[in-house]
Design a protein around this motif. Structure first.
Motif, PDB file in Angstrom:
ATOM      1  N   THR A   2      62.778-103.206  -8.010  1.00 27.84           N
ATOM      2  CA  THR A   2      61.937-103.613  -9.114  1.00 27.84           C
ATOM      3  C   THR A   2      62.726-104.109 -10.311  1.00 27.84           C
ATOM      4  OG1 THR A   2      61.894-101.327  -9.907  1.00 27.84           O
ATOM      5  CG2 THR A   2      60.116-102.012  -8.458  1.00 27.84           C
ATOM      6  N   SER A   3      63.980-103.700 -10.479  1.00 26.60           N
ATOM      7  CA  SER A   3      64.766-104.142 -11.622  1.00 26.60           C
ATOM      8  C   SER A   3      65.082-105.622 -11.563  1.00 26.60           C
ATOM      9  CB  SER A   3      66.077-103.338 -11.698  1.00 26.60           C
ATOM     10  OG  SER A   3      66.834-103.538 -10.526  1.00 26.60           O
ATOM     11  N   ASP A   4      64.968-106.241 -10.387  1.00 29.20           N
ATOM     12  CA  ASP A   4      65.224-107.675 -10.226  1.00 29.20           C
ATOM     13  C   ASP A   4      63.985-108.509 -10.541  1.00 29.20           C
ATOM     14  OD1 ASP A   4      67.869-107.380  -9.409  1.00 29.20           O
ATOM     15  OD2 ASP A   4      67.272-106.986  -7.337  1.00 29.20           O
ATOM     16  N   LEU A   5      62.850-107.875 -10.801  1.00 29.46           N
ATOM     17  CA  LEU A   5      61.603-108.592 -10.991  1.00 29.46           C
ATOM     18  C   LEU A   5      61.231-108.635 -12.459  1.00 29.46           C
ATOM     19  CD1 LEU A   5      59.651-106.902  -8.073  1.00 29.46           C
ATOM     20  CD2 LEU A   5      60.733-109.151  -8.037  1.00 29.46           C
ATOM     21  N   GLU A   6      60.748-109.786 -12.897  1.00 29.98           N
ATOM     22  CA  GLU A   6      60.361-109.946 -14.293  1.00 29.98           C
ATOM     23  C   GLU A   6      58.874-109.692 -14.459  1.00 29.98           C
ATOM     24  OE1 GLU A   6      61.715-113.761 -15.512  1.00 29.98           O
ATOM     25  OE2 GLU A   6      63.834-113.285 -15.266  1.00 29.98           O
ATOM     26  N   ILE A   7      58.360-108.640 -13.830  1.00 28.51           N
ATOM     27  CA  ILE A   7      56.960-108.249 -13.957  1.00 28.51           C
ATOM     28  C   ILE A   7      56.901-106.746 -14.190  1.00 28.51           C
ATOM     29  CG2 ILE A   7      56.081-110.114 -12.502  1.00 28.51           C
ATOM     30  CD1 ILE A   7      55.886-108.123 -10.209  1.00 28.51           C
ATOM     31  N   SER A   8      55.793-106.298 -14.729  1.00 27.97           N
ATOM     32  CA  SER A   8      55.641-104.868 -14.980  1.00 27.97           C
ATOM     33  C   SER A   8      55.452-104.123 -13.664  1.00 27.97           C
ATOM     34  CB  SER A   8      54.444-104.617 -15.899  1.00 27.97           C
ATOM     35  OG  SER A   8      53.239-104.975 -15.236  1.00 27.97           O
ATOM     36  N   LEU A   9      55.720-102.822 -13.692  1.00 23.41           N
ATOM     37  CA  LEU A   9      55.575-102.015 -12.485  1.00 23.41           C
ATOM     38  C   LEU A   9      54.128-101.982 -11.979  1.00 23.41           C
ATOM     39  CD1 LEU A   9      57.435-100.433 -10.631  1.00 23.41           C
ATOM     40  CD2 LEU A   9      56.884 -98.361 -11.932  1.00 23.41           C
ATOM     41  N   PRO A  10      53.109-101.833 -12.865  1.00 20.92           N
ATOM     42  CA  PRO A  10      51.722-101.875 -12.372  1.00 20.92           C
ATOM     43  C   PRO A  10      51.376-103.195 -11.683  1.00 20.92           C
ATOM     44  CG  PRO A  10      51.786-100.920 -14.558  1.00 20.92           C
ATOM     45  CD  PRO A  10      53.159-101.463 -14.297  1.00 20.92           C
ATOM     46  N   THR A  11      51.863-104.309 -12.235  1.00 24.26           N
ATOM     47  CA  THR A  11      51.618-105.610 -11.616  1.00 24.26           C
ATOM     48  C   THR A  11      52.314-105.704 -10.270  1.00 24.26           C
ATOM     49  OG1 THR A  11      51.451-106.660 -13.794  1.00 24.26           O
ATOM     50  CG2 THR A  11      51.826-108.107 -11.908  1.00 24.26           C
ATOM     51  N   PHE A  12      53.518-105.176 -10.212  1.00 22.26           N
ATOM     52  CA  PHE A  12      54.285-105.156  -8.966  1.00 22.26           C
ATOM     53  C   PHE A  12      53.518-104.412  -7.877  1.00 22.26           C
ATOM     54  CE2 PHE A  12      57.314-102.753  -6.298  1.00 22.26           C
ATOM     55  CZ  PHE A  12      57.979-103.801  -5.687  1.00 22.26           C
ATOM     56  N   PHE A  13      52.992-103.246  -8.204  1.00 23.16           N
ATOM     57  CA  PHE A  13      52.230-102.475  -7.223  1.00 23.16           C
ATOM     58  C   PHE A  13      50.927-103.173  -6.845  1.00 23.16           C
ATOM     59  CE2 PHE A  13      54.602 -98.635  -8.849  1.00 23.16           C
ATOM     60  CZ  PHE A  13      55.295 -98.413  -7.674  1.00 23.16           C
ATOM     61  N   PHE A  14      50.272-103.805  -7.818  1.00 21.74           N
ATOM     62  CA  PHE A  14      49.011-104.502  -7.548  1.00 21.74           C
ATOM     63  C   PHE A  14      49.236-105.661  -6.566  1.00 21.74           C
ATOM     64  CE2 PHE A  14      46.030-107.971  -8.624  1.00 21.74           C
ATOM     65  CZ  PHE A  14      44.844-107.348  -8.276  1.00 21.74           C
ATOM     66  N   VAL A  15      50.278-106.432  -6.793  1.00 21.92           N
ATOM     67  CA  VAL A  15      50.594-107.554  -5.910  1.00 21.92           C
ATOM     68  C   VAL A  15      50.891-107.053  -4.500  1.00 21.92           C
ATOM     69  CG1 VAL A  15      52.272-109.376  -5.414  1.00 21.92           C
ATOM     70  CG2 VAL A  15      51.413-109.067  -7.752  1.00 21.92           C
ATOM     71  N   ASN A  16      51.626-105.956  -4.398  1.00 19.75           N
ATOM     72  CA  ASN A  16      51.958-105.405  -3.087  1.00 19.75           C
ATOM     73  C   ASN A  16      50.744-104.817  -2.382  1.00 19.75           C
ATOM     74  OD1 ASN A  16      55.014-105.308  -2.219  1.00 19.75           O
ATOM     75  ND2 ASN A  16      54.978-105.120  -4.458  1.00 19.75           N
ATOM     76  N   LYS A  17      49.789-104.300  -3.142  1.00 22.90           N
ATOM     77  CA  LYS A  17      48.546-103.809  -2.526  1.00 22.90           C
ATOM     78  C   LYS A  17      47.783-104.951  -1.874  1.00 22.90           C
ATOM     79  CE  LYS A  17      47.958 -99.857  -5.648  1.00 22.90           C
ATOM     80  NZ  LYS A  17      47.244 -99.301  -6.813  1.00 22.90           N
ATOM     81  N   LEU A  18      47.670-106.062  -2.603  1.00 22.78           N
ATOM     82  CA  LEU A  18      46.989-107.227  -2.038  1.00 22.78           C
ATOM     83  C   LEU A  18      47.738-107.761  -0.819  1.00 22.78           C
ATOM     84  CD1 LEU A  18      46.021-109.215  -5.280  1.00 22.78           C
ATOM     85  CD2 LEU A  18      44.565-107.718  -3.902  1.00 22.78           C
ATOM     86  N   SER A  19      49.058-107.849  -0.942  1.00 18.36           N
ATOM     87  CA  SER A  19      49.872-108.355   0.151  1.00 18.36           C
ATOM     88  C   SER A  19      49.784-107.452   1.378  1.00 18.36           C
ATOM     89  CB  SER A  19      51.335-108.458  -0.309  1.00 18.36           C
ATOM     90  OG  SER A  19      52.173-108.845   0.751  1.00 18.36           O
ATOM     91  N   SER A  20      49.796-106.151   1.161  1.00 17.07           N
ATOM     92  CA  SER A  20      49.761-105.210   2.289  1.00 17.07           C
ATOM     93  C   SER A  20      48.432-105.278   3.036  1.00 17.07           C
ATOM     94  CB  SER A  20      50.020-103.779   1.804  1.00 17.07           C
ATOM     95  OG  SER A  20      48.965-103.317   0.977  1.00 17.07           O
ATOM     96  N   ILE A  21      47.344-105.516   2.314  1.00 17.78           N
ATOM     97  CA  ILE A  21      46.035-105.656   2.963  1.00 17.78           C
ATOM     98  C   ILE A  21      46.028-106.889   3.867  1.00 17.78           C
ATOM     99  CG2 ILE A  21      43.587-106.148   2.585  1.00 17.78           C
ATOM    100  CD1 ILE A  21      43.769-104.498   0.013  1.00 17.78           C
ATOM    101  N   ALA A  22      46.546-108.006   3.341  1.00 16.86           N
ATOM    102  CA  ALA A  22      46.599-109.245   4.132  1.00 16.86           C
ATOM    103  C   ALA A  22      47.455-109.057   5.381  1.00 16.86           C
ATOM    104  CB  ALA A  22      47.149-110.378   3.269  1.00 16.86           C
ATOM    105  N   VAL A  23      48.589-108.397   5.198  1.00 16.34           N
ATOM    106  CA  VAL A  23      49.493-108.159   6.327  1.00 16.34           C
ATOM    107  C   VAL A  23      48.834-107.250   7.360  1.00 16.34           C
ATOM    108  CG1 VAL A  23      51.627-106.972   6.983  1.00 16.34           C
ATOM    109  CG2 VAL A  23      51.638-108.558   5.066  1.00 16.34           C
ATOM    110  N   LEU A  24      48.122-106.225   6.895  1.00 13.61           N
ATOM    111  CA  LEU A  24      47.472-105.292   7.815  1.00 13.61           C
ATOM    112  C   LEU A  24      46.375-105.979   8.623  1.00 13.61           C
ATOM    113  CD1 LEU A  24      47.292-102.377   8.814  1.00 13.61           C
ATOM    114  CD2 LEU A  24      45.619-101.929   6.997  1.00 13.61           C
ATOM    115  N   VAL A  25      45.595-106.844   7.978  1.00 10.98           N
ATOM    116  CA  VAL A  25      44.535-107.572   8.683  1.00 10.98           C
ATOM    117  C   VAL A  25      45.130-108.452   9.775  1.00 10.98           C
ATOM    118  CG1 VAL A  25      42.766-109.358   8.458  1.00 10.98           C
ATOM    119  CG2 VAL A  25      42.911-107.531   6.747  1.00 10.98           C
ATOM    120  N   CYS A  26      46.210-109.155   9.453  1.00 10.99           N
ATOM    121  CA  CYS A  26      46.880-109.991  10.456  1.00 10.99           C
ATOM    122  C   CYS A  26      47.433-109.130  11.591  1.00 10.99           C
ATOM    123  CB  CYS A  26      48.010-110.779   9.806  1.00 10.99           C
ATOM    124  SG  CYS A  26      47.467-112.062   8.651  1.00 10.99           S
TER     125      CYS A  26
END
Length: 238
Positions: A2-26
């Motif tokens: 996370t230290s390499d990302l220029e986004i807040s931690l809550p945003t980081f987790f939110f993006v990964n939640k969306l991404s993980s759902i898409a990956v799980l469906v596939c």
């Protein structure tokens, strides 16, 4: 990390939640399809030839590979970061299956090329030793990258996607190796497409199948490897 990302931690987790759902469906579709391939190969006498057995091996390894998305979903929704070292063990089976599948996929392409261009040689091969040799080479490939991944593991924190079971600098070698293998697979199928001539209706069917395989490789495996490798280089330069 996370230290390499220029986004807040809550945003980081939110993006990964969306991404993980898409990956799980596939993955759900992938599990279903791969299990069907395995089931059909086991049940059908006509699918007991060496190529279909290799395809079944690849389906099994892809199924195990896709299971690695479940921990990602868990870590995303529990908002948990773990070390790359811990991720190595969490994704050990899935990451190994990914490497095994990549190598078997290459040998399936080689198998089709030999069958089409060297019929006499292909029919003279011992099926048991043939399949065993492919499995041994694929396992050796897995072992090499398991050792490199273990040696490169760090205590930095990550969300633990499957590719994060291996970290820099070993990750660069892994992306390049997998990329080269997948380019090789595409080249083999292109050679088959332009060189194999059979009766008109069969040729059109074969050509259509090979075109589908080539497009799937380019926009699936190869593009994924190129983009991920580029992102890895970009992040490492920050």
């Amino acid at each position: 990390m996370t230290s390499d990302l220029e986004i807040s931690l809550p945003t980081f987790f939110f993006v990964n939640k969306l991404s993980s759902i898409a990956v799980l469906v596939c993955s759900i579709f992938g599990w279903f399809g791969n299990l069907l391939i395995i089931w059909a190969t086991v049940r059908s006498k006509h699918l007991k030839n060496r190529c279909n057995i290799l395809i079944a091996f690849q389906a099994l390894s892809d199924f195990l590979h896709q299971l690695g998305h479940i921990p990602y979903v868990y870590f995303a929704f529990s908002e948990t970061l773990i070390s790359y070292r811990s991720c190595y063990f969490v994704q050990f089976v899935s990451f190994s299956a990914c490497d095994f599948s990549t190598m078997v996929m290459f040998f399936i392409a080689v198998d089709r090329l030999i069958a089409a261009k060297g019929t006499t040689l292909y029919s003279s091969l011992n099926s048991t030793f043939y399949i065993l040799a492919v499995v041994v080479i694929a396992l050796a490939y897995c072992t090499v990258f398991k050792i490199l991944a273990y040696e490169s593991a760090s205590d930095n924190m990550t969300m633990c996607l499957i590719p994060e079971a291996i970290t820099l600098p070993a990750a660069k070698l892994w992306f390049m190796s997998d990329g080269i293998i997948n380019i090789g697979v595409t080249i083999i199928y292109v050679v088959l497409m332009v060189s194999v001539k059979v009766p008109t209706s069969e040729y059109r069917q074969l050509n259509k199948s090979l075109n589908t395989i080539i497009v799937a490789h380019i926009f699936g495996w190869i593009l994924t490897m190129v983009v991920t490798f580029a992102v890895t280089l970009f992040v490492s330069s920050k």
